[in-house]
Design an enzyme around this catalytic site. Structure first.
Site, PDB file in Angstrom:
ATOM      1  N   GLY A  52       0.839  -1.199   0.000  1.00  0.00           N
ATOM      2  CA  GLY A  52       0.000   0.000   0.000  1.00  0.00           C
ATOM      3  C   GLY A  52       0.868   1.241   0.000  1.00  0.00           C
ATOM      4  N   GLU A 101       5.171  -5.282   5.552  1.00  0.00           N
ATOM      5  CA  GLU A 101       5.445  -6.675   5.920  1.00  0.00           C
ATOM      6  C   GLU A 101       5.579  -7.593   4.704  1.00  0.00           C
ATOM      7  OE1 GLU A 101       0.790  -7.240   7.268  1.00  0.00           O
ATOM      8  OE2 GLU A 101       2.175  -8.875   7.615  1.00  0.00           O
ATOM      9  N   THR A 121       4.753   1.904   6.447  1.00  0.00           N
ATOM     10  CA  THR A 121       3.330   1.554   6.503  1.00  0.00           C
ATOM     11  C   THR A 121       2.631   2.617   7.329  1.00  0.00           C
ATOM     12  OG1 THR A 121       1.662   0.103   7.469  1.00  0.00           O
ATOM     13  CG2 THR A 121       3.850  -0.101   8.370  1.00  0.00           C
ATOM     14  N   ILE A 122       1.457   3.007   6.886  1.00  0.00           N
ATOM     15  CA  ILE A 122       0.708   3.949   7.725  1.00  0.00           C
ATOM     16  C   ILE A 122       0.245   3.252   8.997  1.00  0.00           C
ATOM     17  CG2 ILE A 122      -0.094   5.336   5.760  1.00  0.00           C
ATOM     18  CD1 ILE A 122      -2.942   4.114   6.382  1.00  0.00           C
ATOM     19  N   ASP A 123       0.201   1.912   8.979  1.00  0.00           N
ATOM     20  CA  ASP A 123      -0.338   1.176  10.136  1.00  0.00           C
ATOM     21  C   ASP A 123       0.628   1.143  11.322  1.00  0.00           C
ATOM     22  OD1 ASP A 123      -2.476   0.685   8.519  1.00  0.00           O
ATOM     23  OD2 ASP A 123      -1.988  -1.407   8.115  1.00  0.00           O
ATOM     24  N   ARG A 180     -26.082  12.584  17.845  1.00  0.00           N
ATOM     25  CA  ARG A 180     -25.845  11.293  17.212  1.00  0.00           C
ATOM     26  C   ARG A 180     -24.545  10.670  17.706  1.00  0.00           C
ATOM     27  NH1 ARG A 180     -26.487  13.467  11.128  1.00  0.00           N
ATOM     28  NH2 ARG A 180     -28.680  12.979  10.805  1.00  0.00           N
ATOM     29  N   GLY A 225      -6.045  -0.108   9.661  1.00  0.00           N
ATOM     30  CA  GLY A 225      -5.350  -0.910  10.672  1.00  0.00           C
ATOM     31  C   GLY A 225      -5.933  -2.308  10.653  1.00  0.00           C
ATOM     32  N   ARG A 246     -24.124   7.188  12.958  1.00  0.00           N
ATOM     33  CA  ARG A 246     -23.603   7.237  11.590  1.00  0.00           C
ATOM     34  C   ARG A 246     -22.170   6.732  11.596  1.00  0.00           C
ATOM     35  NH1 ARG A 246     -28.141   8.458  10.523  1.00  0.00           N
ATOM     36  NH2 ARG A 246     -28.884  10.228   9.293  1.00  0.00           N
ATOM     37  N   HIS A 304      -8.913   5.309   2.162  1.00  0.00           N
ATOM     38  CA  HIS A 304      -7.636   5.669   1.536  1.00  0.00           C
ATOM     39  C   HIS A 304      -7.279   7.141   1.645  1.00  0.00           C
ATOM     40  CE1 HIS A 304      -8.451   1.694  -0.002  1.00  0.00           C
ATOM     41  NE2 HIS A 304      -7.156   1.587  -0.202  1.00  0.00           N
TER      42      HIS A 304
HETATM   43  O1  F6P Z   1      -1.241  -1.849   4.848  1.00  0.00           O
HETATM   44  C1  F6P Z   1      -1.775  -0.586   4.958  1.00  0.00           C
HETATM   45  C2  F6P Z   1      -3.232  -0.551   4.704  1.00  0.00           C
HETATM   46  O2  F6P Z   1      -3.451   0.785   4.681  1.00  0.00           O
HETATM   47  C3  F6P Z   1      -4.159  -1.269   5.668  1.00  0.00           C
HETATM   48  O3  F6P Z   1      -4.454  -0.598   6.840  1.00  0.00           O
HETATM   49  C4  F6P Z   1      -5.386  -1.484   4.835  1.00  0.00           C
HETATM   50  O4  F6P Z   1      -6.123  -2.563   5.284  1.00  0.00           O
HETATM   51  C5  F6P Z   1      -4.803  -1.770   3.517  1.00  0.00           C
HETATM   52  O5  F6P Z   1      -3.577  -1.088   3.444  1.00  0.00           O
HETATM   53  C6  F6P Z   1      -5.685  -1.398   2.351  1.00  0.00           C
HETATM   54  O6  F6P Z   1      -5.032  -1.730   1.190  1.00  0.00           O
HETATM   55  P1  F6P Z   1      -5.555  -1.564  -0.294  1.00  0.00           P
HETATM   56  O7  F6P Z   1      -4.932  -0.330  -0.818  1.00  0.00           O
HETATM   57  O8  F6P Z   1      -5.070  -2.767  -0.988  1.00  0.00           O
HETATM   58  O9  F6P Z   1      -7.051  -1.453  -0.238  1.00  0.00           O
END
Ligand code: F6P
Length: 342
Positions: free
Chosen positions: A10, A103, A125-127, A162, A170, A266, A272
């Site tokens: 990603g 990873e 990774t943003i995660d 609400r 994540g 809601r 993304h």
């Molecule tokens: O690995 C980073 C991540 O942003 C995850 O948090 C998310 O599940 C995934 O990528 C989404 O990936 P894609 O761009 O394939 O939808």
């Protein structure tokens, strides 16, 4: 020396900052030249290359995404994939490779290093769930985007009395939810590491309404209810207000809260948006330092290593340290946030 570079998995704000730093230092300090491989491991697999030099990296520091493109291609899942990569690296006169990824991408790099490919890894990774490093770049940007969204959602939640459920990225780890939830003053934070009890969540929603205002719940996309927990509103079913609920945990949670508490809820799925756009200053700084240290590792022939942030130092760790196991949220860090719940 000719160095190949690729970005896989990603995308993530800061990738271009790494590429720029590698090329700038590689050319000016060491006299190396570079070749870009397009779209992660697909590039060396299919010999899809691009020119990569000072000219190509000019002006890219603040730009999100990656000029090299990205994909989730795994050469180990393809017949003769590894041989094709080795052949194409040789055909392009590549003495070494810098792989920038999470990873999966670095998992491939680890296996290739074991098979004799001279590769250095840069974690992204943003995660923020890669082990071995205190932080990955991209995470700070994602947290800032999510925090701004939460700030904005407070006012609309309060105006309409609400519940607002904010789903953040994540898959395996709740770092974005925890950091943005704390920074944005969320009233409940749900993460993959801690299966949640829907009854407790609804009790916290009700107590929040009774004593204060409308609650904001931040939920990681990978969060799950405790086993046997009744989350009976499946995707696509109509909720108490006649809305069709689609997809992920945010939607399902909002539907279930409405069903159980009668409070309107809601869901906002940030998706993304969290990965797009310009990196924060912190991410540019970290990505740049990773790039500077990665090209030095290549220059010194220290292959099979990954750059890592430890405190304020950039250190080299074995590639496998970043990929063998994921870095999940520690219990004590999550518990710190619980004082604000309900
Ligand atoms: O690995 C980073 C991540 O942003 C995850 O948090 C998310 O599940 C995934 O990528 C989404 O990936 P894609 O761009 O394939 O939808």
């Amino acid at each position: 020396m000719r160095v190949g570079m690729l970005t896989g998995g990603g995308d993530c704000p800061g990738l271009n900052a790494v590429i720029r730093a590698v090329v700038r230092k590689g050319v000016t300090a060491y006299g190396h030249d570079f070749i870009g491989f397009r779209d992660g491991w697909r590039g060396p697999l299919e010999n899809d290359t691009m020119a990569l030099g000072i000219e190509q990296v000019r002006g890219i520091l603040p730009r999100g995404g990656t000029i090299l493109g990205s994909s989730r291609t795994n050469p180990f899942a393809i017949d003769n994939g590894v041989e094709q990569i080795k052949d194409n690296l040789a055909a392009n006169g590549c003495d070494a490779l810098i792989a920038i990824g999470g990873e999966d991408t670095l998992g491939v790099a680890t296996r290739l290093a074991d098979l004799g490919v001279d590769v250095v890894g840069v974690p992204k990774t943003i995660d923020n769930d890669l082990s071995g490093t205190d932080f990955t770049f991209g995470f700070d940007t994602a947290v800032n985007i999510a925090t701004e969204a939460i700030d904005r959602l407070h006012t609309t939640a309060e105006s309409h009395h609400r519940v607002l459920v904010v789903e953040v990225m994540g898959r395996h780890a709740g770092w974005i939810a925890l950091h943005s939830g704390m920074a944005g003053g969320a009233n409940i934070i749900l993460i993959p590491e801690r299966p949640f009890d829907i009854e407790q969540v609804c009790a916290q929603v009700e107590s929040r309404f009774a004593t204060h205002y409308a609650p904001i719940i931040v939920v990681s996309e990978g969060a799950v209810p405790v086993e046997g927990g009744d989350m009976s509103l499946a995707s696509g079913e109509k909720d108490a207000f006649g809305h069709v609920r689609l997809g992920g945990i945010g939607d399902r949670l909002a539907a279930e809260i409405e069903r159980r508490t009668g409070k309107e809820a809601r869901a906002v799925v940030l998706g993304h948006v969290q990965r797009g756009g310009t990196p924060t200053a912190f991410d540019r700084w970290l990505a740049t330092r990773f790039g500077l240290h990665a090209i030095t590792a290549v220059h010194e022939g220290d292959f099979g290593t990954m750059m890592a942030l430890r405190g304020t130092e950039i250190v080299r760790v074995p590639l496998s340290e970043g990929t063998d196991q994921l870095k999940t949220v520690r219990a004590d860090l999550y518990e710190e946030a619980e004082v604000f719940f309900g």
